[in-house]
Design an enzyme around this catalytic site. Sequence first.
Site, PDB file in Angstrom:
ATOM      1  N   GLY A 119      22.060  18.672  36.568  1.00 50.07           N
ATOM      2  CA  GLY A 119      21.297  17.717  35.757  1.00 50.07           C
ATOM      3  C   GLY A 119      21.962  17.508  34.412  1.00 50.07           C
ATOM      4  O   GLY A 119      21.492  18.002  33.379  1.00 50.07           O
ATOM      5  N   TYR A 120      23.072  16.798  34.442  1.00 57.49           N
ATOM      6  CA  TYR A 120      23.796  16.492  33.198  1.00 57.49           C
ATOM      7  C   TYR A 120      23.537  15.030  32.792  1.00 57.49           C
ATOM      8  O   TYR A 120      23.005  14.754  31.721  1.00 57.49           O
ATOM      9  CB  TYR A 120      25.303  16.681  33.372  1.00 57.49           C
ATOM     10  CG  TYR A 120      25.789  18.055  33.767  1.00 57.49           C
ATOM     11  CD1 TYR A 120      25.014  19.193  33.548  1.00 57.49           C
ATOM     12  CD2 TYR A 120      27.049  18.231  34.329  1.00 57.49           C
ATOM     13  CE1 TYR A 120      25.479  20.458  33.905  1.00 57.49           C
ATOM     14  CE2 TYR A 120      27.524  19.486  34.681  1.00 57.49           C
ATOM     15  CZ  TYR A 120      26.728  20.592  34.476  1.00 57.49           C
ATOM     16  OH  TYR A 120      27.206  21.828  34.828  1.00 57.49           O
ATOM     17  N   SER A 121      23.937  14.103  33.669  1.00 58.22           N
ATOM     18  CA  SER A 121      23.938  12.679  33.286  1.00 58.22           C
ATOM     19  C   SER A 121      22.520  12.155  33.047  1.00 58.22           C
ATOM     20  O   SER A 121      21.559  12.606  33.680  1.00 58.22           O
ATOM     21  CB  SER A 121      24.568  11.837  34.389  1.00 58.22           C
ATOM     22  OG  SER A 121      25.840  12.327  34.698  1.00 58.22           O
ATOM     23  N   GLU A 178      36.861  26.778  38.497  1.00 61.18           N
ATOM     24  CA  GLU A 178      36.844  25.437  39.082  1.00 61.18           C
ATOM     25  C   GLU A 178      38.173  24.772  38.763  1.00 61.18           C
ATOM     26  O   GLU A 178      38.269  23.888  37.936  1.00 61.18           O
ATOM     27  CB  GLU A 178      35.673  24.664  38.453  1.00 61.18           C
ATOM     28  CG  GLU A 178      35.242  23.418  39.171  1.00 61.18           C
ATOM     29  CD  GLU A 178      35.177  23.563  40.671  1.00 61.18           C
ATOM     30  OE1 GLU A 178      35.761  22.711  41.333  1.00 61.18           O
ATOM     31  OE2 GLU A 178      34.576  24.526  41.170  1.00 61.18           O
ATOM     32  N   GLU A 217      39.081   6.975  32.830  1.00 63.35           N
ATOM     33  CA  GLU A 217      39.324   6.797  31.387  1.00 63.35           C
ATOM     34  C   GLU A 217      39.165   8.116  30.641  1.00 63.35           C
ATOM     35  O   GLU A 217      39.911   8.412  29.701  1.00 63.35           O
ATOM     36  CB  GLU A 217      38.380   5.740  30.799  1.00 63.35           C
ATOM     37  CG  GLU A 217      38.754   4.312  31.139  1.00 63.35           C
ATOM     38  CD  GLU A 217      38.606   3.998  32.623  1.00 63.35           C
ATOM     39  OE1 GLU A 217      37.670   4.522  33.261  1.00 63.35           O
ATOM     40  OE2 GLU A 217      39.439   3.243  33.152  1.00 63.35           O
TER      41      GLU A 217
HETATM   42  C1  FAD Z   1      27.384   9.099  43.525  1.00 62.09           C
HETATM   43  C2  FAD Z   1      27.307   9.752  42.194  1.00 62.09           C
HETATM   44  C3  FAD Z   1      26.979  11.088  42.115  1.00 62.09           C
HETATM   45  C4  FAD Z   1      26.850  11.706  40.893  1.00 62.09           C
HETATM   46  N1  FAD Z   1      26.435  13.009  40.825  1.00 62.09           N
HETATM   47  C5  FAD Z   1      26.114  13.547  39.631  1.00 62.09           C
HETATM   48  C6  FAD Z   1      25.461  14.820  39.544  1.00 62.09           C
HETATM   49  O1  FAD Z   1      25.220  15.474  40.550  1.00 62.09           O
HETATM   50  N2  FAD Z   1      25.084  15.263  38.335  1.00 62.09           N
HETATM   51  C7  FAD Z   1      25.348  14.574  37.194  1.00 62.09           C
HETATM   52  O2  FAD Z   1      24.974  15.039  36.120  1.00 62.09           O
HETATM   53  N3  FAD Z   1      25.981  13.376  37.232  1.00 62.09           N
HETATM   54  C8  FAD Z   1      26.346  12.854  38.412  1.00 62.09           C
HETATM   55  N4  FAD Z   1      26.929  11.617  38.481  1.00 62.09           N
HETATM   56  C9  FAD Z   1      27.127  10.879  37.241  1.00 62.09           C
HETATM   57  C10 FAD Z   1      28.586  10.739  36.857  1.00 62.09           C
HETATM   58  O3  FAD Z   1      29.065  11.938  36.341  1.00 62.09           O
HETATM   59  C11 FAD Z   1      28.634   9.589  35.835  1.00 62.09           C
HETATM   60  O4  FAD Z   1      28.415   8.401  36.565  1.00 62.09           O
HETATM   61  C12 FAD Z   1      29.932   9.532  35.081  1.00 62.09           C
HETATM   62  O5  FAD Z   1      30.039  10.623  34.206  1.00 62.09           O
HETATM   63  C13 FAD Z   1      30.055   8.222  34.282  1.00 62.09           C
HETATM   64  O6  FAD Z   1      28.924   7.995  33.523  1.00 62.09           O
HETATM   65  P1  FAD Z   1      28.199   6.576  33.593  1.00 62.09           P
HETATM   66  O7  FAD Z   1      27.939   6.252  35.001  1.00 62.09           O
HETATM   67  O8  FAD Z   1      27.047   6.614  32.669  1.00 62.09           O
HETATM   68  O9  FAD Z   1      29.283   5.552  33.081  1.00 62.09           O
HETATM   69  P2  FAD Z   1      29.685   5.273  31.553  1.00 62.09           P
HETATM   70  O10 FAD Z   1      29.969   6.558  30.862  1.00 62.09           O
HETATM   71  O11 FAD Z   1      28.714   4.352  30.941  1.00 62.09           O
HETATM   72  O12 FAD Z   1      31.041   4.532  31.763  1.00 62.09           O
HETATM   73  C14 FAD Z   1      31.139   3.162  32.114  1.00 62.09           C
HETATM   74  C15 FAD Z   1      32.602   2.753  32.061  1.00 62.09           C
HETATM   75  O13 FAD Z   1      33.082   2.950  30.732  1.00 62.09           O
HETATM   76  C16 FAD Z   1      34.227   3.763  30.748  1.00 62.09           C
HETATM   77  N5  FAD Z   1      34.242   4.603  29.566  1.00 62.09           N
HETATM   78  C17 FAD Z   1      33.318   5.504  29.170  1.00 62.09           C
HETATM   79  N6  FAD Z   1      33.723   6.129  28.061  1.00 62.09           N
HETATM   80  C18 FAD Z   1      34.929   5.640  27.745  1.00 62.09           C
HETATM   81  C19 FAD Z   1      35.860   5.895  26.704  1.00 62.09           C
HETATM   82  N7  FAD Z   1      35.659   6.821  25.773  1.00 62.09           N
HETATM   83  N8  FAD Z   1      36.978   5.186  26.707  1.00 62.09           N
HETATM   84  C20 FAD Z   1      37.236   4.243  27.668  1.00 62.09           C
HETATM   85  N9  FAD Z   1      36.387   3.957  28.654  1.00 62.09           N
HETATM   86  C21 FAD Z   1      35.254   4.648  28.705  1.00 62.09           C
HETATM   87  C22 FAD Z   1      34.099   4.608  32.007  1.00 62.09           C
HETATM   88  O14 FAD Z   1      35.341   5.074  32.446  1.00 62.09           O
HETATM   89  C23 FAD Z   1      33.480   3.613  32.960  1.00 62.09           C
HETATM   90  O15 FAD Z   1      34.467   2.832  33.540  1.00 62.09           O
HETATM   91  C24 FAD Z   1      27.112  10.986  39.714  1.00 62.09           C
HETATM   92  C25 FAD Z   1      27.476   9.640  39.778  1.00 62.09           C
HETATM   93  C26 FAD Z   1      27.568   9.018  41.013  1.00 62.09           C
HETATM   94  C27 FAD Z   1      27.910   7.575  41.045  1.00 62.09           C
END
Ligand code: FAD
Length: 731
Positions: free
Chosen positions: A468-470, A584, A714
Amino acid sequence: MDLSLTPDQDALREATTRLYAKESHGERVREAEARGLDPVLWDAVVQMGLPVMAVPESQGGAGASLTDLAVAVEVHGAHLGSAPLVETAVVARLLARLGLDEPLSRIMAGGSATLRLTAGPGRSVTAYAAVADVIVAYDGTSLVSVAAGPARKGLAGLALADVDPAGGTVLAAGTEVTASYALALDEWRALTAVAQAGLSRATLDVGVQYAKDRHQFGAPIASFQTIQHRFADLHARVDSSRLLAYQAIWALDEGEPTAAGLAAQASWWCGEIADEAAGFSLHVHGGYGFMLEYDVQLHVRRAKATRLLLGDPRQELQVIAEHRWGASAPSPELSHTARPTRAGMDFRFEPETEAFRSEVRSFIAKQPIDEIIRRAHATGTMHDWGFHRALCDKGYLAAGWPTEFGGLGRSAIDQCVLMQELYGSGAPIDGLNIAAMVGATLLVCGSDEQKATVLPRILAGEVMGCLGYSEPDAGSDVAAVATKAIRDGEDWVIEGQKMFTTMAHEAHFVFLLARSNPDVPKHKGLTMFLIPMDTPGIEITPVETMGGERTNITFYSDVRVPDSARVGEIDAGWSVMHAALVYERTSANWGEPHRLVESVAAWARQPGDDGARPFDDPAVRETLARASTELEAGRLLLFRSAWLSSLGDMPQVEGSMAKLVITEAFVRASSALLEVLGTAGLLPGSESGAVLGGLVEHAFRHSVVTTIYGGSSEVQREIIGGRGLGLPRNR
Ligand SMILES: Cc1cc2nc3c(=O)[nH]c(=O)nc-3n(C[C@H](O)[C@H](O)[C@H](O)COP(=O)(O)OP(=O)(O)OC[C@H]3O[C@@H](n4cnc5c(N)ncnc54)[C@H](O)[C@@H]3O)c2cc1C
């Protein structure tokens, strides 16, 4: 596996670097361009014995390995050496193999040599033919010694001249000559690949330094993200090109059956990357890079000119496809012969690792994998309790943990092999990955009670966690989480919402990152909790995804937990989240895209309804070869990272490079391979007649997420650019 140079090779590199720094700097390269040869450099190289060092001692050489020679050639490439070092060395070895003392003696006496890279009759432009003392060509049946036609101007000097075998003096003929000449070409490919890798690193260094020094808009241009990310990509790709080149050299040294294919892969990839690295380094110089006064334009022209010497570089992709999947292709696995006594670079796994790999393979073969995959795809839950428990029974969940903590005490390389075999089987292992991560974190940061009660159950495969991070407003910037942890007497009360809590519907615990202190900088006010999923106030809503995998939104409303649910210190959640990294180390998923490419290659070799084999279409072979070479580059980065871990390092930049290269290659491969299927690619696995059970269609939908979770591309580029190249911060 050992990716280090020996002390002798290190000493050779230092000595060669001193020589080239003195005799092959920018001014000297410019001066040599018109003639194509720097005679002073050549004399110095001959004095050092480099051109004949890899000729057997019995024939007057130093008996060095190709790897030894490659160490010098890498420096030669980095300094744009204007001399036929590679060509002379390759010809000397060819003549020595065939016992042709004449003209070998002329080379042993300090003469230079070159070889015509195309076989068969006719004229072809050949590097260094305008200056070489010995020119050899192969006309399709005989090896001949020839004189060159008139000198030609070239894109980057290189002393070009036409070479035509007609009218030459026959040196030898027969099948032995054919095989020896083919081997000479492979040696040329691999050594030239090493030179290109040297050039790539040198030109990238020049570009990065310029970008750090040059200011526009009040900041170094290296602080602009668009520039940083291109550099980060190149940093990873250049490292991979060097690994690919040395792997080919090693394979030739060892006489591996895969050597010719690896040499072609190295030749294509190193040429591609050198071209790209030099081109971008020129670009960051702006208009200045275009001026002859700047060295970077020398890199651009040399990289491209070297790449063209074998003809259209795309032909190398055809060669790769033929060696890998053609009629005479050897097993794609590296051979598993015993490790030689020779120290230094060795790309072979240790016998214990091979034995472990066999053990894992036979374990997987006994599982009902097809049924497990079918169920996972039907439900979207990338976890199977029966398979999970079987993995735990074998101890695979904690393969890399020390034995005193219930692990198998396996090396990081073994752990990486295990994961790639599992990924490559297609079996759903999200649950295994998450459980291993939670377990590893508890091992480092958990309380005695958590270690005593939860860890054994995780290891036994009885319970599982979810992460539960995101959150809706905290993705890549995970430290921005807003879910609150409020102290209330001895308890904590959790309020908030988490996005993408994969496996929450199967898990017994959520590993939850919450804000415990809103009054300090964001990284410093976080605390980690391990909370049973049946705690009142937790709700789970399913989320369906394009790739078919199910994830969840989890809601936390007045969730009351005792302080014993806390993991680590109060407000130390950020470091707790990173603690698992110790165990890891090798998580990038290469096995899955590798399975995709090999499956499509196997499908393409079968005749279709019209009797034609897709593999006979050069465009299909090109797509397969491109994908497989990119993935091989990623595999080497991955195992480089595992190898560093096995030495006790924490290779974060190297791990990011592997993840970036592999996942981006996966996306490109799945898209290109789906196009190869044409309309048949439209059908998912649920439709009758779907090619490969819908594998490619699924990969196309799924691969994109691998570039997002686990740190998006990124985010990896930020790590590689910042920590790997020291580029200035932009935020
Ligand atoms: C199928 C699936 C399973 C997942 N499972 C888990 C889970 O079990 N637990 C959990 O906690 N999370 C989980 N996640 C979440 C995942 O870790 C996040 O989707 C990921 O960290 C990106 O966050 P976001 O989706 O909010 O995108 P954002 O952070 O909003 O990013 C959107 C876009 O902006 C770009 N971006 C962001 N920051 C920067 C920067 N500094 N510079 C340039 N570009 C940037 C990104 O690369 C991306 O292309 C899962 C996601 C998916 C889709």
